[in-house]
Design an enzyme around this catalytic site. Structure first.
Site, PDB file in Angstrom:
ATOM      1  N   LYS A  24      47.225  34.906  43.944  1.00 50.64           N
ATOM      2  CA  LYS A  24      47.099  34.070  45.139  1.00 50.64           C
ATOM      3  C   LYS A  24      48.485  33.676  45.665  1.00 50.64           C
ATOM      4  CE  LYS A  24      42.890  32.004  43.104  1.00 50.64           C
ATOM      5  NZ  LYS A  24      42.068  30.781  43.031  1.00 50.64           N
TER       6      LYS A  24
ATOM      7  N   ASN B 270      45.734  27.645  41.057  1.00 51.33           N
ATOM      8  CA  ASN B 270      45.613  28.259  39.731  1.00 51.33           C
ATOM      9  C   ASN B 270      46.049  29.719  39.712  1.00 51.33           C
ATOM     10  OD1 ASN B 270      43.441  29.131  41.153  1.00 51.33           O
ATOM     11  ND2 ASN B 270      41.885  28.423  39.717  1.00 51.33           N
TER      12      ASN B 270
ATOM     13  N   GLU C 183      33.408  42.484  45.182  1.00 48.96           N
ATOM     14  CA  GLU C 183      34.760  42.091  45.605  1.00 48.96           C
ATOM     15  C   GLU C 183      35.674  43.309  45.776  1.00 48.96           C
ATOM     16  OE1 GLU C 183      34.850  37.642  43.539  1.00 48.96           O
ATOM     17  OE2 GLU C 183      35.963  39.273  42.608  1.00 48.96           O
TER      18      GLU C 183
ATOM     19  N   TYR D 199      35.148  34.367  49.551  1.00 48.80           N
ATOM     20  CA  TYR D 199      34.555  33.179  48.929  1.00 48.80           C
ATOM     21  C   TYR D 199      33.152  32.873  49.451  1.00 48.80           C
ATOM     22  CZ  TYR D 199      38.729  32.037  46.249  1.00 48.80           C
ATOM     23  OH  TYR D 199      39.742  32.062  45.328  1.00 48.80           O
TER      24      TYR D 199
ATOM     25  N   HIS E  56      42.994  34.835  40.915  1.00 43.13           N
ATOM     26  CA  HIS E  56      41.546  35.003  40.966  1.00 43.13           C
ATOM     27  C   HIS E  56      41.189  36.196  40.098  1.00 43.13           C
ATOM     28  CE1 HIS E  56      37.469  35.802  42.328  1.00 43.13           C
ATOM     29  NE2 HIS E  56      37.836  37.074  42.366  1.00 43.13           N
TER      30      HIS E  56
END
Ligand code: ADP
Ligand code: MG
Length: 199
Positions: free
Chosen positions: A14, A156, A170, A54, A159
């Site tokens: 990310k 974080n 995905e 998402y 992913h």
């Protein structure tokens, strides 16, 4: 040889990974584990792309909300609502901003039990709860509490697909099949085959 247990997972580094200069360190963790990177590219996702990524089924949304509530309960804290879906919807809006904030690195990572191994390497979603040695514990100081206080998504870094079905959906979203390469690693040919036992 590919067995039935061979899996593919989508890994996204990310925008915070790129901003922190951690692309190399994090890619290295998956490589050193013995997993195989079969696709890798830098992308600056649009808001639409982030929203598609998402666009989770209700079960995953509920899980996200419930996990957040459990964290609050564990620490004896009260969340402003007890409705897991409301929490999840609120976080989803923030996630679109987070994922589209800058360039990211998208990868397809493969191997036997790849989904579970990759989730272990990434560590718990909430860095505060993560076990040492995982990416979220070793490289991030964030928590659900501070993220909530500042009305943002938890930083974080990585992913990783939550299960095999999620991974396949995905991967289709981020890669064309022609961008994913089918090749053998030495580790597959010799180490995890019956080559030695056959001698
Ligand atoms: P995971 O990344 O472990 O698969 P989810 O799919 O449940 O986690 O959630 C997607 C992302 O939403 C997380 O990686 C994290 O960035 C963010 N997130 C999840 N729960 C919270 C929370 N309680 N507060 C802020 N951000 C959250
Ligand atoms: Mg997830």
């Amino acid at each position: 040889m590919k067995t039935k247990l061979h899996e593919r997972s989508l890994v996204l580094l990310k925008p915070d990974t790129i901003q922190r200069g951690l692309i190399g360190e994090i890619v290295a963790r998956f490589e050193k584990k013995g997993l195989k990177i079969t696709a890798l590219k830098m992308v600056w996702p649009t808001k639409e792309m982030a929203a598609k990524h998402y666009d989770l089924p209700e079960s995953a949304m509920r899980q996200l909300g419930e996990r957040t509530l459990a964290t609050y309960a564990e620490k004896g804290q009260k969340h402003r609502t007890n409705d897991p879906l409301e929490i999840a919807r609120d976080i989803m809006k923030k996630l679109v901003g987070y994922l589209s904030a800058g360039p990211i690195v998208a990868m397809v990572v493969e191997g036997v039990h790849a989904v579970a191994h990759i989730r272990k390497i990434r560590g718990a979603t909430n860095p505060l709860a993560a076990d040492m040695g995982t990416i979220t514990a070793d490289y991030a100081v964030d928590s659900y509490f501070i993220a909530d206080l500042q009305a943002r998504a938890v930083r974080n870094l990585v992913h990783a697909s939550g299960n095999v079905e999620e991974a396949e959906t995905e991967i289709k979203l981020w890669f064309r099949e022609g961008e994913i390469y089918d090749y053998d690693l030495a580790i597959e040919k010799i180490l995890y085959s019956k080559e030695w036992e056959a001698k």
